[in-house]
Motif scaffolding. Structure first.
Motif, mmCIF file in Angstrom:
data_model
loop_
_atom_site.group_PDB
_atom_site.id
_atom_site.type_symbol
_atom_site.label_atom_id
_atom_site.label_comp_id
_atom_site.label_asym_id
_atom_site.label_seq_id
_atom_site.Cartn_x
_atom_site.Cartn_y
_atom_site.Cartn_z
ATOM 1 N N MET A 1 0.859 -1.171 0.000
ATOM 2 C CA MET A 1 0.000 0.000 0.000
ATOM 3 C C MET A 1 0.901 1.229 0.000
ATOM 4 O O MET A 1 1.977 1.223 0.592
ATOM 5 N N ILE A 2 0.447 2.258 -0.665
ATOM 6 C CA ILE A 2 1.196 3.502 -0.789
ATOM 7 C C ILE A 2 0.293 4.651 -0.388
ATOM 8 O O ILE A 2 -0.902 4.653 -0.702
ATOM 9 N N TRP B 1 5.403 3.865 2.084
ATOM 10 C CA TRP B 1 5.198 2.462 1.657
ATOM 11 C C TRP B 1 5.106 1.535 2.840
ATOM 12 O O TRP B 1 5.797 1.715 3.869
ATOM 13 N N ASN B 2 4.268 0.515 2.687
ATOM 14 C CA ASN B 2 4.359 -0.637 3.574
ATOM 15 C C ASN B 2 3.837 -1.859 2.829
ATOM 16 O O ASN B 2 2.986 -1.741 1.941
ATOM 17 N N TRP B 3 4.323 -3.003 3.243
ATOM 18 C CA TRP B 3 3.909 -4.254 2.636
ATOM 19 C C TRP B 3 2.481 -4.572 3.070
ATOM 20 O O TRP B 3 2.181 -4.613 4.280
ATOM 21 N N ARG B 4 1.598 -4.768 2.084
ATOM 22 C CA ARG B 4 0.213 -5.057 2.407
ATOM 23 C C ARG B 4 -0.470 -5.579 1.143
ATOM 24 O O ARG B 4 -1.071 -4.821 0.381
ATOM 25 N N PRO B 5 -0.464 -6.904 0.936
ATOM 26 C CA PRO B 5 -0.958 -7.458 -0.334
ATOM 27 C C PRO B 5 -2.451 -7.746 -0.321
ATOM 28 O O PRO B 5 -2.895 -8.837 -0.667
ATOM 29 N N ASP B 6 -3.273 -6.769 0.100
ATOM 30 C CA ASP B 6 -4.722 -6.990 0.116
ATOM 31 C C ASP B 6 -5.437 -5.686 -0.213
ATOM 32 O O ASP B 6 -4.854 -4.772 -0.776
#
Length: 126
Positions: free
Chosen positions: A33-34, A98-103
Motif C-alpha cells: 500500500m502507498i 510504503w508498507n507491505w500489504r498485499p490486500d
C-alpha cells in the motif's frame, strides 16, 4: 533496499494542477500500500490519500476529495497523485510512504508506513 523518490512538485497558481509521482527502486509495488502525506510549514504532517496494492481501494482526506486522484502503475513501479483545483492551503512538502500489504487495505495513519521518500515541495501562489 526499497527507495521511494517523489517528483513533480513546483510552483502553481491557485486553481492550477500538478501531478506528483512516487517512483520506487529496489522492489516492486504489487504487494504494497502507498500513501501520500503532506506537511505545511508550522503544521503537523497529514494524510492526503492512499491506495492499496492493486488500486481497487483508495482513500482521501476530506480536504482533497473531488480534487485529487491517486493511481498506480505497478508495472512501472510508480504511484501518482493528480492534484487539480489547487488551493493555497494545499501547499507543503508532499511525501509518499510504503508498507507491505498485499490486500485491499490502505490507511492514512502515518505509523502504518515503514519507508518514506524525501518529499517534493508544492507551492500554490499567485
Amino acid at each position: 533496499q526499497l527507495h521511494l523518490v517523489e517528483s513533480g512538485g513546483g510552483l502553481v497558481q491557485p486553481g492550477g494542477s500538478l501531478r506528483l509521482s512516487c517512483a520506487t527502486s529496489g522492489s516492486t509495488l504489487d504487494s504494497s500500500m502507498i500513501a501520500w502525506f503532506r506537511q505545511a510549514p508550522g503544521k503537523e504532517r497529514e494524510g492526503v490519500s492512499c491506495i492499496n496494492n492493486r488500486g481497487s481501494t483508495t482513500n482521501y482526506a476530506d480536504s482533497v476529495k473531488g480534487r485529487f486522484t491517486i493511481s498506480r502503475d505497478n508495472s512501472g513501479n510508480t504511484v501518482y497523485l493528480q492534484m487539480n483545483s489547487l488551493k493555497p492551503e494545499d501547499a507543503g512538502i508532499y511525501y509518499c510512504a510504503w508498507n507491505w500489504r498485499p490486500d485491499s487495505y490502505c490507511t492514512l495513519t502515518q505509523g502504518r508506513y515503514t519507508i518514506w521518500g524525501q518529499g517534493t515541495q508544492v507551492i500554490v501562489s499567485s
